[in-house]
Each structure stands twice: as C-alpha cells, then as structure tokens.
Write a protein that holds these residues in place. Structure first.
Motif, mmCIF file in Angstrom:
data_model
loop_
_atom_site.group_PDB
_atom_site.id
_atom_site.type_symbol
_atom_site.label_atom_id
_atom_site.label_comp_id
_atom_site.label_asym_id
_atom_site.label_seq_id
_atom_site.Cartn_x
_atom_site.Cartn_y
_atom_site.Cartn_z
ATOM 1 N N GLU A 3 0.844 -1.198 0.000
ATOM 2 C CA GLU A 3 0.000 0.000 0.000
ATOM 3 C C GLU A 3 0.877 1.245 0.000
ATOM 4 O OE1 GLU A 3 -3.889 -0.764 2.449
ATOM 5 O OE2 GLU A 3 -2.197 -1.643 3.539
ATOM 6 N N ILE A 29 -7.356 3.234 -4.677
ATOM 7 C CA ILE A 29 -8.380 3.593 -3.693
ATOM 8 C C ILE A 29 -8.326 5.112 -3.564
ATOM 9 C CG2 ILE A 29 -9.150 3.395 -1.293
ATOM 10 C CD1 ILE A 29 -7.910 0.625 -1.206
ATOM 11 N N GLU A 94 -15.001 2.906 4.729
ATOM 12 C CA GLU A 94 -15.092 2.416 3.355
ATOM 13 C C GLU A 94 -13.698 2.149 2.780
ATOM 14 O OE1 GLU A 94 -16.524 1.151 -0.326
ATOM 15 O OE2 GLU A 94 -17.426 1.245 1.665
ATOM 16 N N LYS A 96 -11.110 1.199 4.488
ATOM 17 C CA LYS A 96 -10.650 -0.057 5.109
ATOM 18 C C LYS A 96 -11.300 -1.256 4.430
ATOM 19 C CE LYS A 96 -10.001 -2.442 9.512
ATOM 20 N NZ LYS A 96 -10.397 -3.745 8.962
ATOM 21 N N ARG A 97 -12.576 -1.134 4.104
ATOM 22 C CA ARG A 97 -13.266 -2.242 3.432
ATOM 23 C C ARG A 97 -12.588 -2.556 2.092
ATOM 24 N NH1 ARG A 97 -16.540 -3.563 -0.406
ATOM 25 N NH2 ARG A 97 -16.653 -1.447 -1.242
ATOM 26 N N ARG A 98 -12.239 -1.518 1.353
ATOM 27 C CA ARG A 98 -11.613 -1.726 0.039
ATOM 28 C C ARG A 98 -10.183 -2.249 0.184
ATOM 29 N NH1 ARG A 98 -14.103 2.999 -3.949
ATOM 30 N NH2 ARG A 98 -16.191 2.953 -3.030
ATOM 31 N N ARG A 99 -9.478 -1.777 1.217
ATOM 32 C CA ARG A 99 -8.130 -2.291 1.475
ATOM 33 C C ARG A 99 -8.193 -3.772 1.856
ATOM 34 N NH1 ARG A 99 -6.280 0.336 6.225
ATOM 35 N NH2 ARG A 99 -4.341 -0.803 5.879
ATOM 36 N N ASP A 100 -9.132 -4.104 2.706
ATOM 37 C CA ASP A 100 -9.268 -5.493 3.156
ATOM 38 C C ASP A 100 -9.554 -6.432 1.982
ATOM 39 O OD1 ASP A 100 -8.789 -4.714 5.743
ATOM 40 O OD2 ASP A 100 -10.879 -4.842 6.392
ATOM 41 N N ALA A 101 -10.247 -5.912 0.970
ATOM 42 C CA ALA A 101 -10.584 -6.735 -0.192
ATOM 43 C C ALA A 101 -9.335 -7.139 -0.984
ATOM 44 C CB ALA A 101 -11.551 -5.979 -1.110
ATOM 45 N N GLU A 102 -8.250 -6.383 -0.833
ATOM 46 C CA GLU A 102 -7.001 -6.695 -1.548
ATOM 47 C C GLU A 102 -6.005 -7.453 -0.678
ATOM 48 O OE1 GLU A 102 -6.743 -6.154 -4.703
ATOM 49 O OE2 GLU A 102 -8.620 -5.008 -4.835
ATOM 50 N N THR A 105 -3.319 -10.518 -1.522
ATOM 51 C CA THR A 105 -2.996 -10.533 -2.949
ATOM 52 C C THR A 105 -1.611 -9.916 -3.156
ATOM 53 O OG1 THR A 105 -3.822 -8.323 -3.532
ATOM 54 C CG2 THR A 105 -5.454 -10.102 -3.360
#
Length: 206
Positions: A3, A29, A94, A96-102, A105
């Motif tokens: 990140e 993001i 929001e 954090k939600r998008r970061r968690d989705a990656e 990976t």
C-alpha cells in the motif's frame, strides 16, 4: 499487497498520475471519489450533512451543492470540524473495506489521499499503514493557473485554496518518491514508468 500513499496539492495533477499508475497495473483507492460516493442523495452521510448545514447545501437537482458546502466551511474552523466529524469516519470505514478486499494478494494498492499531510506539516498518523508515499509536486503558481484555466476558479479563490493546504516543502518532507508534474506529458510518462518500477520493488509494510 503493498500500500502506497499518493498525495499532492490541489491543482497538482494528482488524478492524472493516479490514472497513469492504474494503467500500469495498480489498484486505486481514491479518498475523494469515496467522499463523493458517500455524499450521494439517499445515503447516511448526505442526510447528516443536510441536517447539520441545512437545505441550502442541496442543489436544484437534489444532489449536494459542493460549492455551497465549501463556502460554509472554508473559513470557519467549527463548521469544518463538524463536516469532518460526519464525513471522515464513513470514509475511513469504506477505505478499510476496500483495502481489506485486496489483503493477501500481490496487488500494488495506490491510496490517493489529498490531505495526507496536515497544514502544520505533520503526516496524519492514521495512515501509518502505508509502506511509502508518492508526492506529486507542482509549482504553486502552476497549480493556481490550472485551477483558473481548467476548473473555472476565481484567481483569489484559487490562491486561497492552494495556501490553505500543506506547503509544497512540507509534502516533500514526507515523500519517498517525487513526481514533478509541470505539465509536459512526455516527461510525466517517463516518471510514471520509473515510479512503477520503484513501486514493484517495495516490500509489504508490516
């Protein structure tokens, strides 16, 4: 995943840099885009803002009148604090939600954060998870000209917006990689290639 923060002053051309990194394979993001999405009519953030600031911030089409909001909060610290207390928690959740989705990976995630550095020159502590920071650097006068010519700002307003953010020097103090966006696209492409090579060499941040 890795990140990396991306920041720069208003008028720096940061969005152009972000788009260039996405073209090279980054996951973006975008904090500003998330703010706009959360402020759409029908959402909790929109409702809370109207309750706090009144119907005058709603445009004729029913959407948020961002200029009306800016006029309320720009020179009023209390009103700005009230706005931030509504918007920032929702945006943080929001993001954090998008970061968690990656997570898990091998993505290089570019976190576009316009106000990563406070006006006092300190980096916001809740972004300590970033492995590194890219700063899009632009001469302040160039930034003012862009705001006037490309975005229709009044010159005095453009100058005030630039001066109401962290200084150029303060942002550069926190940079791990600097992209100078003086307006020449060829030069920007070369810098983007170099930045992408650098980004792929970064180890994930603990």
């Amino acid at each position: 995943m890795v990140e990396i923060g991306l920041t720069g002053g208003i008028g720096s051309g940061k969005s152009t840099v972000a788009a260039g990194l996405v073209e090279r394979g980054a996951v973006l993001i975008d904090a500003d885009r998330i703010v706009r999405e959360l402020q759409e009519p029908g959402g909790a953030v929109f409702a809370a803002m109207v309750e706090r600031f009144g119907a005058g911030i709603v445009g004729a089409d029913g959407s948020l009148d961002r200029q009306a909001v800016a006029e309320i909060v720009f020179n009023d610290a209390d009103e700005l604090t009230a706005l931030n207390s509504i918007v920032h928690p929702a945006v943080g959740a929001e993001m954090k939600r998008r970061r968690d989705a990656e997570a898990g990976t091998d993505a290089i995630v570019i976190v576009d954060i316009p106000l990563l550095v406070n006006i006092d020159g300190e980096k916001k502590s809740h972004y300590d998870y970033l492995a590194a920071v890219i700063v899009v650097d632009t001469d302040p006068e160039v930034a003012v000209e862009r705001l006037v010519e490309l975005r229709g700002f009044d010159r005095d307003d453009a100058v005030a917006r630039v001066e109401n953010q962290a200084s150029r020097e303060a942002r550069l103090d926190h940079a791990d990689f600097v992209i100078y966006n003086g307006g020449e696209l060829g030069a920007l492409d070369e810098q983007l290639d170099a930045c992408w090579t650098w980004a792929r060499s970064i180890a994930p941040h603990d």
